[in-house]
Design a protein around this motif. Structure first.
Motif, mmCIF file in Angstrom:
data_model
loop_
_atom_site.group_PDB
_atom_site.id
_atom_site.type_symbol
_atom_site.label_atom_id
_atom_site.label_comp_id
_atom_site.label_asym_id
_atom_site.label_seq_id
_atom_site.Cartn_x
_atom_site.Cartn_y
_atom_site.Cartn_z
ATOM 1 N N GLY A 271 0.766 -1.160 -0.007
ATOM 2 C CA GLY A 271 -0.150 0.130 0.008
ATOM 3 C C GLY A 271 0.754 1.187 0.052
ATOM 4 O O GLY A 271 0.541 2.090 -0.793
ATOM 5 N N VAL A 272 1.952 1.314 0.867
ATOM 6 C CA VAL A 272 2.866 2.263 0.868
ATOM 7 C C VAL A 272 3.467 2.819 -0.472
ATOM 8 O O VAL A 272 3.450 3.690 -1.139
ATOM 9 C CB VAL A 272 4.020 2.320 1.787
ATOM 10 N N TRP A 273 3.872 1.827 -1.405
ATOM 11 C CA TRP A 273 4.264 1.817 -2.497
ATOM 12 C C TRP A 273 3.375 2.272 -3.655
ATOM 13 O O TRP A 273 3.624 3.419 -4.224
ATOM 14 C CB TRP A 273 4.949 0.300 -2.991
ATOM 15 N N LEU A 274 2.208 1.633 -3.463
ATOM 16 C CA LEU A 274 0.983 2.133 -4.491
ATOM 17 C C LEU A 274 0.747 3.726 -4.056
ATOM 18 O O LEU A 274 0.563 4.523 -5.014
ATOM 19 C CB LEU A 274 -0.138 1.225 -4.337
ATOM 20 N N GLY A 275 0.640 4.028 -2.777
ATOM 21 C CA GLY A 275 0.205 5.431 -2.688
ATOM 22 C C GLY A 275 1.222 6.336 -2.797
ATOM 23 O O GLY A 275 1.059 7.369 -3.369
ATOM 24 N N ALA A 276 2.484 6.129 -2.464
ATOM 25 C CA ALA A 276 3.680 6.905 -3.071
ATOM 26 C C ALA A 276 3.691 7.056 -4.628
ATOM 27 O O ALA A 276 3.865 8.061 -4.915
ATOM 28 C CB ALA A 276 5.195 6.187 -2.477
ATOM 29 N N PHE A 277 3.465 5.965 -5.062
ATOM 30 C CA PHE A 277 3.478 5.895 -6.681
ATOM 31 C C PHE A 277 2.406 6.947 -7.202
ATOM 32 O O PHE A 277 2.640 7.939 -7.952
ATOM 33 C CB PHE A 277 3.355 4.611 -7.512
ATOM 34 N N ALA A 278 1.365 6.823 -6.703
ATOM 35 C CA ALA A 278 0.049 7.661 -6.942
ATOM 36 C C ALA A 278 0.389 8.978 -6.605
ATOM 37 O O ALA A 278 0.137 10.028 -7.258
ATOM 38 C CB ALA A 278 -1.099 7.249 -6.396
ATOM 39 N N GLY A 279 1.032 9.234 -5.494
ATOM 40 C CA GLY A 279 1.335 10.410 -4.810
ATOM 41 C C GLY A 279 2.488 11.174 -5.890
ATOM 42 O O GLY A 279 2.225 12.362 -6.085
ATOM 43 N N SER A 280 3.389 10.519 -6.166
ATOM 44 C CA SER A 280 4.595 11.313 -7.023
ATOM 45 C C SER A 280 3.990 11.429 -8.780
ATOM 46 O O SER A 280 4.230 12.545 -9.177
ATOM 47 C CB SER A 280 5.636 10.154 -7.422
ATOM 48 N N MET A 281 2.875 10.562 -8.942
ATOM 49 C CA MET A 281 2.218 10.835 -10.053
ATOM 50 C C MET A 281 1.384 12.203 -10.089
ATOM 51 O O MET A 281 1.439 13.295 -10.835
ATOM 52 C CB MET A 281 1.708 9.864 -10.743
ATOM 53 N N ILE A 282 0.800 12.413 -8.901
ATOM 54 C CA ILE A 282 -0.027 13.551 -8.844
ATOM 55 C C ILE A 282 0.725 15.144 -8.569
ATOM 56 O O ILE A 282 0.225 15.858 -9.302
ATOM 57 C CB ILE A 282 -0.880 13.493 -7.463
ATOM 58 N N LYS A 283 1.682 14.671 -8.046
ATOM 59 C CA LYS A 283 2.835 16.019 -7.847
ATOM 60 C C LYS A 283 3.634 16.014 -9.033
ATOM 61 O O LYS A 283 4.281 17.198 -9.222
ATOM 62 C CB LYS A 283 3.597 15.838 -6.633
ATOM 63 N N GLY A 284 3.790 15.100 -10.019
ATOM 64 C CA GLY A 284 4.648 15.253 -11.061
ATOM 65 C C GLY A 284 5.975 15.096 -10.716
ATOM 66 O O GLY A 284 6.936 15.602 -11.404
ATOM 67 N N HIS A 285 6.104 14.401 -9.802
ATOM 68 C CA HIS A 285 7.683 14.110 -9.254
ATOM 69 C C HIS A 285 8.153 12.608 -9.640
ATOM 70 O O HIS A 285 9.415 12.442 -9.381
ATOM 71 C CB HIS A 285 7.631 14.186 -7.676
ATOM 72 N N PHE A 286 7.438 11.667 -10.216
ATOM 73 C CA PHE A 286 8.016 10.511 -10.566
ATOM 74 C C PHE A 286 9.060 10.718 -11.701
ATOM 75 O O PHE A 286 8.797 11.250 -12.863
ATOM 76 C CB PHE A 286 6.976 9.805 -11.252
ATOM 77 N N ARG A 287 10.220 10.087 -11.290
ATOM 78 C CA ARG A 287 11.217 10.002 -12.488
ATOM 79 C C ARG A 287 12.203 8.749 -11.775
ATOM 80 O O ARG A 287 12.407 8.473 -10.709
ATOM 81 C CB ARG A 287 12.074 11.407 -12.371
ATOM 82 N N TRP A 288 12.716 8.171 -12.830
ATOM 83 C CA TRP A 288 13.682 7.005 -12.480
ATOM 84 C C TRP A 288 14.937 7.590 -11.879
ATOM 85 O O TRP A 288 15.404 8.649 -12.775
ATOM 86 C CB TRP A 288 13.804 6.156 -13.521
ATOM 87 N N GLU A 289 15.584 7.059 -11.086
ATOM 88 C CA GLU A 289 16.966 7.762 -10.479
ATOM 89 C C GLU A 289 17.710 6.540 -10.000
ATOM 90 O O GLU A 289 17.266 5.468 -9.610
ATOM 91 C CB GLU A 289 16.607 8.423 -9.215
ATOM 92 N N ALA A 290 19.047 6.613 -10.209
ATOM 93 C CA ALA A 290 19.815 5.363 -9.930
ATOM 94 C C ALA A 290 21.125 5.963 -9.294
ATOM 95 O O ALA A 290 21.254 7.374 -9.204
ATOM 96 C CB ALA A 290 20.411 4.702 -10.854
ATOM 97 N N CYS A 291 21.846 5.345 -8.673
ATOM 98 C CA CYS A 291 23.257 5.729 -7.939
ATOM 99 C C CYS A 291 24.245 5.646 -8.708
ATOM 100 O O CYS A 291 24.500 4.625 -9.569
ATOM 101 C CB CYS A 291 23.375 4.820 -6.654
#
Length: 359
Positions: A271-291
């Motif tokens: 649920g946390v993963w799904l909620g965070a995914f939805a939240g990042s899409m709502i805020k327009g913050h989703f992007r792939w990041e790597a180290c």
């Protein structure tokens, strides 16, 4: 509502229904992290180095509201707190302090706690994927793996035999003869007043809303799992959200779910993963990041190892002890929370000094 729950219990079964409660509460927590910026390490960083106590007050407000809601459930007979894991074994002060220090220090090295790492993973941060995996495995190595006998020898978990569980409100009730529920609600209200003393928090409607929603997630976990435990047939334990051992449990379920039932823990993590995914899409913050820096990844892996082991010793993480156990006023909660704060402060200090130029 009760008719709907009974229908779901009949159709889904105990394990699946309690996992659904975990999923729904987890979604709220994931949204709180991404949309409401609800984060323990961020709160500590803001306080120590950013000159702002807003996010720490958000955390305190969430704790206070969780206490009020949980003890309202207790007073209404909808929650048997004594059956929770936090009240079923004796408190181990050294384990709380040592585990809390380890968790806080590892959290600083990793750049996030388990809850925060899952939330960042929902936003596309692949570094957090490594942290989540390593922390989950580390937790289970200490909980049930090769280091479990050593942990049991040093910190044996002894069942509570006293009629008074190790809780602040329960101790006060035993000493004064007062009912437990009003004591807990009073303490929770006082914490909420203390958090809301800041005009900055009172004026920040987003911060207020998501702080209270975090409390709703924790309270709903207690209420939902208690209802299933009372009305179901599998004798499931009464639980709410935590992100230490449940992360390892979710990894195990992903590998052999065909022979393991769903659980509140698995639902909560998902649920946390799904909620965070939805939240990042709502805020327009989703992007792939790597180290890109191997040294950074090494530091994060070491931190995740320390964090996972520390969480098992402390019997909880920033959410498990810092909010969920706190919602019952378990005596371990404030001690562990302060130890986590101290460990994180030490880790952050080392990291910041490490970036200072040599004189």
């Amino acid at each position: 509502m009760l008719a709907l729950l009974e229908t779901l219990l009949d159709s889904l079964g105990d394990s699946n229904l309690v996992a659904l409660f975990g999923l729904l509460g987890g979604i709220i927590l994931g949204l709180a992290a991404r949309v409401g910026r609800f984060c323990t390490l961020g709160a500590i960083e803001d306080l120590l180095y950013g000159g702002s106590d807003l996010r720490l007050r958000m955390w305190i407000l969430a704790i206070g509201a969780s206490i009020v809601g949980s003890f309202a459930l207790i007073g209404g007979g909808a929650l048997e707190a004594e059956t929770s894991f936090y009240f079923s074994i004796r408190w181990m002060p050294v384990a709380s302090i040592l585990g809390g220090l380890m968790f806080g220090y590892g959290m600083a090295l990793s750049g996030n706690c388990g809850y925060g790492a899952i939330a960042r993973l929902g936003g596309g941060d692949l570094r957090s994927f490594v942290i989540v995996l390593v922390m989950g495995v580390s937790a289970y190595v200490v909980l049930a793996g090769p280091l479990a006998p050593l942990r049991n020898w040093i910190f044996p978990q002894i069942d509570v035999t006293s009629p008074v569980p190790p809780g602040i409100a329960h101790y006060i009730g035993s000493w004064t003869g007062m009912p437990v529920a009003p004591i807990g609600i009073t303490i929770g209200v006082l914490m909420m007043i203390g958090a809301l003393w800041s005009s900055e928090l009172r004026q920040d409607k987003v911060a207020l809303f998501w702080s209270l929603m975090v409390a709703v997630a924790v309270i709903s976990g207690w209420a939902g799992s208690q209802w299933v435990a009372t009305n179901g047939f599998d004798g499931l334990q009464v639980v709410s959200h935590s992100f230490s051992a449940p992360v390892g449990e979710t990894i195990l379920f992903a590998m052999n779910g065909s022979v393991r039932p769903l659980s509140f823990a698995v639902g909560s993590v998902a649920g946390v993963w799904l909620g965070a995914f939805a939240g990042s899409m709502i805020k327009g913050h989703f992007r792939w990041e790597a180290c890109e820096d191997p040294r950074e990844l090494r530091r994060q892996i070491v931190g995740a190892i320390i964090m996972g082991a520390g969480a098992i010793l402390a019997i909880g993480c920033t959410v498990g002890q810092g909010i969920t156990a706190f919602s019952l006023l378990a005596i371990s909660a404030p001690v562990t929370f302060l130890a986590i704060f101290a460990g994180a402060a030490l880790g952050l200090r080392q990291l910041i000094e490490g970036f200072q130029p040599a004189e």
